[in-house]
Design a protein around this motif. Structure first.
Motif, PDB file in Angstrom:
ATOM      1  N   GLU A  85       0.780  -1.182   0.093  1.00 21.49           N
ATOM      2  CA  GLU A  85      -0.269   0.079   0.235  1.00 21.49           C
ATOM      3  C   GLU A  85       0.780   1.195  -0.005  1.00 21.49           C
ATOM      4  OE1 GLU A  85      -3.369  -0.015  -0.746  1.00 21.49           O
ATOM      5  OE2 GLU A  85      -2.517  -2.056  -0.478  1.00 21.49           O
ATOM      6  N   ILE A  86       1.836   1.084   0.959  1.00 23.39           N
ATOM      7  CA  ILE A  86       2.901   2.130   0.757  1.00 23.39           C
ATOM      8  C   ILE A  86       2.622   2.893  -0.399  1.00 23.39           C
ATOM      9  CG2 ILE A  86       5.650   3.294   1.064  1.00 23.39           C
ATOM     10  CD1 ILE A  86       3.889   1.856   4.485  1.00 23.39           C
ATOM     11  N   ASN A  87       3.557   1.910  -1.225  1.00 22.95           N
ATOM     12  CA  ASN A  87       4.322   1.665  -2.370  1.00 22.95           C
ATOM     13  C   ASN A  87       3.017   2.430  -3.724  1.00 22.95           C
ATOM     14  OD1 ASN A  87       7.109   0.586  -3.711  1.00 22.95           O
ATOM     15  ND2 ASN A  87       6.309  -0.791  -1.753  1.00 22.95           N
ATOM     16  N   ARG A  88       2.067   1.888  -3.639  1.00 28.45           N
ATOM     17  CA  ARG A  88       0.780   2.415  -4.139  1.00 28.45           C
ATOM     18  C   ARG A  88       0.676   3.772  -4.137  1.00 28.45           C
ATOM     19  NH1 ARG A  88      -2.872  -1.867  -5.523  1.00 28.45           N
ATOM     20  NH2 ARG A  88      -2.670  -2.410  -3.889  1.00 28.45           N
ATOM     21  N   GLY A  89       1.235   4.384  -2.903  1.00 25.67           N
ATOM     22  CA  GLY A  89       0.953   5.479  -2.724  1.00 25.67           C
ATOM     23  C   GLY A  89       2.251   6.440  -3.130  1.00 25.67           C
ATOM     24  N   GLY A  90       2.755   5.577  -4.299  1.00 27.02           N
ATOM     25  CA  GLY A  90       3.827   6.442  -5.043  1.00 27.02           C
ATOM     26  C   GLY A  90       5.392   6.430  -3.966  1.00 27.02           C
ATOM     27  N   GLN A  91       5.462   5.613  -2.586  1.00 29.02           N
ATOM     28  CA  GLN A  91       6.523   5.834  -1.966  1.00 29.02           C
ATOM     29  C   GLN A  91       7.294   4.554  -2.165  1.00 29.02           C
ATOM     30  OE1 GLN A  91       7.920   8.328   0.642  1.00 29.02           O
ATOM     31  NE2 GLN A  91       9.596   6.951   0.330  1.00 29.02           N
ATOM     32  N   PHE A  92       8.492   4.386  -2.707  1.00 35.54           N
ATOM     33  CA  PHE A  92       9.285   3.188  -3.334  1.00 35.54           C
ATOM     34  C   PHE A  92       9.713   2.719  -1.754  1.00 35.54           C
ATOM     35  CE2 PHE A  92      12.681   0.906  -4.848  1.00 35.54           C
ATOM     36  CZ  PHE A  92      11.955   0.134  -5.353  1.00 35.54           C
ATOM     37  N   LEU A  93       9.327   1.399  -1.464  1.00 36.60           N
ATOM     38  CA  LEU A  93      10.308   0.606  -0.127  1.00 36.60           C
ATOM     39  C   LEU A  93      10.204  -0.907  -0.216  1.00 36.60           C
ATOM     40  CD1 LEU A  93      10.944   0.061   2.498  1.00 36.60           C
ATOM     41  CD2 LEU A  93       8.013   0.605   3.143  1.00 36.60           C
ATOM     42  N   VAL A  94      11.328  -1.717  -0.277  1.00 35.28           N
ATOM     43  CA  VAL A  94      11.211  -2.939  -0.479  1.00 35.28           C
ATOM     44  C   VAL A  94      11.250  -3.487   0.355  1.00 35.28           C
ATOM     45  CG1 VAL A  94      12.619  -4.676  -2.269  1.00 35.28           C
ATOM     46  CG2 VAL A  94      12.577  -2.323  -2.719  1.00 35.28           C
ATOM     47  N   GLU A  95      10.059  -4.787   0.372  1.00 37.23           N
ATOM     48  CA  GLU A  95      10.296  -5.743   1.555  1.00 37.23           C
ATOM     49  C   GLU A  95      12.032  -6.948   1.063  1.00 37.23           C
ATOM     50  OE1 GLU A  95      11.040  -8.386   3.901  1.00 37.23           O
ATOM     51  OE2 GLU A  95       9.720  -9.767   2.668  1.00 37.23           O
ATOM     52  N   ASP A  96      12.711  -7.001   1.355  1.00 35.48           N
ATOM     53  CA  ASP A  96      14.288  -7.556   0.785  1.00 35.48           C
ATOM     54  C   ASP A  96      13.777  -9.313   0.976  1.00 35.48           C
ATOM     55  OD1 ASP A  96      15.509  -5.288   0.726  1.00 35.48           O
ATOM     56  OD2 ASP A  96      16.366  -5.634   2.690  1.00 35.48           O
TER      57      ASP A  96
ATOM     58  N   LEU B  52       4.671  -4.270  -8.936  1.00 34.48           N
ATOM     59  CA  LEU B  52       5.566  -3.507  -8.245  1.00 34.48           C
ATOM     60  C   LEU B  52       7.088  -5.062  -7.388  1.00 34.48           C
ATOM     61  CD1 LEU B  52       6.105  -2.305  -5.444  1.00 34.48           C
ATOM     62  CD2 LEU B  52       5.096  -3.518  -4.376  1.00 34.48           C
ATOM     63  N   PHE B  53       6.805  -5.991  -8.058  1.00 33.02           N
ATOM     64  CA  PHE B  53       7.241  -7.024  -8.049  1.00 33.02           C
ATOM     65  C   PHE B  53       8.830  -6.981  -8.892  1.00 33.02           C
ATOM     66  CE2 PHE B  53       4.425  -9.874  -5.479  1.00 33.02           C
ATOM     67  CZ  PHE B  53       4.095  -9.045  -4.457  1.00 33.02           C
ATOM     68  N   TRP B  54       8.421  -6.765 -10.059  1.00 26.17           N
ATOM     69  CA  TRP B  54       9.311  -6.978 -10.680  1.00 26.17           C
ATOM     70  C   TRP B  54      10.030  -5.182 -10.811  1.00 26.17           C
ATOM     71  CZ3 TRP B  54      11.614  -9.863 -13.386  1.00 26.17           C
ATOM     72  CH2 TRP B  54      10.908 -11.033 -14.516  1.00 26.17           C
ATOM     73  N   SER B  55       9.542  -4.829  -9.880  1.00 24.21           N
ATOM     74  CA  SER B  55      10.045  -3.453  -9.996  1.00 24.21           C
ATOM     75  C   SER B  55      11.086  -3.858  -8.726  1.00 24.21           C
ATOM     76  CB  SER B  55       9.794  -1.749  -9.138  1.00 24.21           C
ATOM     77  OG  SER B  55       9.097  -2.356  -8.263  1.00 24.21           O
TER      78      SER B  55
END
Lengths: 500, 134
Positions: free
Chosen positions: A322-333, A480-483
């Motif tokens: 959801e945070i990524n959907r809002g435009g904030q890039f965040l990866v769960e490693d 998102l996963f591909w990014s």
């Protein structure tokens, strides 16, 4: 001049069924069949299509037929055996083997100011002479490090709190740089620290010698300070201040953080993720507690069942999306590592998910007293009185005796998932790995018992969850996963997202 | 891995539900349909929930006795899951047998070519013929 005459290629194709299966394994995914082939490619098929496939009744007109053919689950008379392609992908997945031991961990001191409930090692607060690594020990450990055939070495400093013996860190860094220059190899440095003892000269040395900083951040202050007590109960404040100083002096991208999930953490996945965003991180690594060392002795305070961790993980990952959907890039490693294995043939370098296991052949640990272990977990077990994973000592054993020992060979042999009970036919063999030390610590044998293994349950459920999300109704998730897998900014893939 | 959804214990072909006491369940498996390897692999995944005993009855039959560790687990669910798991393992065995030679060739070629030192970036999909593939 006459030439021999040959038939057309089709003449040499064997007769028989219309198509031939290629190697794959399968499992149930919510009533459908999930297939994974030898190269790690996967497909989800309706159960009746799967039954048709394996009984050789699948029509070439079936919508799934071309998918199966294109992804190398079957071949027919109009296709070529993609043997070399599959072999290349298989070899790529196993290419981590060529480097042998790349990660070398130096435990420069056991002293520490924190008394974390889940800490995996014993810590001492006094007796510098007894619990610090000496230059002589470090010199011998460096000699062993540079005996490794790996072209790209990583030296990591652990403790205790390693900054309490910073002079030795400097000694090792300078010695490794000299050796790397002489042998034409790359060496990368990481210090795992709670940041409490950082000062400007340390920061300048870390900057000048390109040392990465890895710290612990367990979430908001009320969780972090409860998990990581220190005098003054100000660990969170000290860590936040240290992160800012590292970014300012060493570099904005030179500090990363990892979190450990305690019992207290389980009810606050969203708050933990939010704290990472607030602190300006674009990566978060959601880690379960390790079943070693002090964590075992305080299990009544820190422990929980694997299902509770999975609930926590799913909630946290949903929030990350959801945070990524809002435009904030965040990866769960952890998801990113698994997705790299699910979606590409490329190895990740993550020693806990490989076959054979990375213990000893991917990582080696030099303890403060010169003892050598196959992994940090092996050192933790030794501190609990179990020296099963001690390879020897830098002062008394040669490289060949340490890394060519029958002890290590046995450990490697017993950690090949392709031949382990319960793993040998697992659909997720290409994505998973095994942890012989966790098996030993929790189940009494390095081979372990898969039906009751938390490692197995945790990884199978997380892999299934990621595959469900990838094929689910939310079209944002696969993009998102591909990014994450490609390391590309989300805006490259979804340009309509607001830039942050 | 056993499916969490249990089917009722209608004994499929090759399996005879011989007895069902309150504490244990006995199945007679036809080994011409399910090999010893398949029966053992299926049994392995029940060792978390049950105590299992396998006993050869004659040259074509094996008895599997399942005793739940927790008596609150319904035997009917265990019977259904066990039958499904036998089928899963049998199908996996069929696929494995049918593709064994190709798999061995893939692994052999993977390790034979260029040692382990090169990580190819652009895999080559050159045809290597079909003689081993069908």
């Amino acid at each position: 001049m006459s030439y021999p005459r040959f038939h057309e290629p089709n003449h040499y194709r064997p007769s028989g069924p219309d198509y031939q299966l290629l190697p794959f394994r399968f499992t149930d995914l919510d009533g459908d069949a999930l297939l994974v082939n030898e190269a790690g490619q996967h497909l989800v098929l309706p159960r009746e299509v799967f039954q048709g496939l394996v009984s050789h009744r699948l029509s070439p007109d079936s919508p799934s037929y071309l998918d199966l053919k294109a992804n190398h689950f079957l071949i027919d008379s109009s296709s070529e055996v993609p043997l070399r392609l599959l072999a290349t992908k298989y070899r790529t997945r196993k290419s981590f083997l060529s480097g042998f031991t790349g990660l070398h961990i130096f435990v420069v001191t056991l002293r520490c100011d924190h008394s974390c409930h889940y800490c995996q090692v014993s810590r001492v607060s006094q007796n510098r002479a007894k619990y610090d690594m000496t230059e002589d020990t470090a010199e011998r450990a460096l000699d062993l490090t540079f005996r490794s055939p790996s072209r790209a070495l990583k030296v990591e400093f652990q403790g205790g709190e390693p900054l309490l013996n910073f002079d030795l860190i400097k000694f090792v860094v300078l010695g490794a740089e000299r050796r790397a220059a002489a042998s034409g190899r790359e060496v990368q440095f990481v210090v795992a620290t709670n940041l409490a003892f950082l000062d400007d000269p340390m920061l300048e040395f870390l900057r000048d010698h390109h040392v990465l900083v890895s710290t612990s951040m367990d979430g908001p202050a009320f969780i972090h300070n409860a998990n990581r007590p220190r005098p003054g109960n100000d660990s969170h404040q000290m860590t936040v201040r240290g992160i800012a100083r590292v970014r300012e002096i060493v570099g904005p991208d030179r500090v990363s953080a990892i979190m450990t999930t305690s019992r207290l953490s389980l009810d606050h996945p969203e708050a933990i993720v939010d704290e990472y965003v607030r602190l300006g991180f674009d990566h978060i690594f959601l880690r379960p507690i390790s079943p070693y060392g002090f964590a075992v002795r305080t299990r009544h305070r820190t422990g929980y069942e694997v299902q509770r961790f999975l609930d926590f993980y799913r909630r946290a990952l949903t929030h990350v999306i959801e945070i990524n959907r809002g435009g904030q890039f965040l990866v769960e490693d952890y998801a990113s590592i698994l997705l790299t294995k699910i979606l590409t043939p490329f190895p990740t370098g993550y020693v806990d998910l490989q076959s054979p296991a990375g213990a000893g052949i991917g990582v080696a640990v030099y303890d403060y007293d010169g003892d050598v272990y196959v992994s940090d977990e092996g050192r933790m077990l030794a501190q609990m009185g179990d020296k099963s994973f001690r390879l020897g000592n830098v002062h008394s054993d040669r490289y060949e005796e340490l890394f060519g020992s029958s002890h290590l060979r046995k450990l490697v042999t017993e950690s090949v998932v392709e031949s382990m009970p319960g793993c040998s036919e697992c659909a997720f063999q290409s994505y998973c790995g095994c942890d012989p030390l966790e098996n030993h610590a929790t189940q009494g044998s390095t081979v372990g018992h898969r039906p009751t293994s938390e490692f197995h349950i945790r990884n199978v459920e997380i892999i299934k969850h990621l595959i469900r999300l990838y094929h689910g109704p939310d079209v944002f998730a696969p993009k998102l996963f591909w990014s994450w897998v490609q390391g590309r900014p989300l805006q490259d893939i979804l340009p309509e997202l607001p830039a942050h | 891995m056993p499916s969490p959804k249990a089917d009722p214990p209608t004994a499929p072909s090759g399996i005879d539900l011989r007895s069902q006491s309150e504490a244990a369940l006995e199945l007679i498996i036809d080994t011409s349909l399910y090999t010893d390897a398949v029966i053992f692999k299926a049994s392995y995944w029940f060792t978390d929930r049950c105590y299992l005993l396998l006993e050869r009855q004659d040259s074509n039959h094996v008895l599997v006795r399942l005793t739940p560790r927790d008596l609150s687990i319904p035997l009917s669910a265990i019977a259904g899951e066990f039958c499904n798991e036998l089928i899963n393992r049998r199908v996996q065995q069929l696929v494995s047998d049918e593709t064994r030679m190709i798999r061995e060739l893939i692994v052999a070629q993977a390790f034979a070519e260029s040692g382990l030192t090169d990580v190819p970036v652009q895999p080559d999909s050159v045809d290597t013929g079909t003689s081993q593939g069908s």
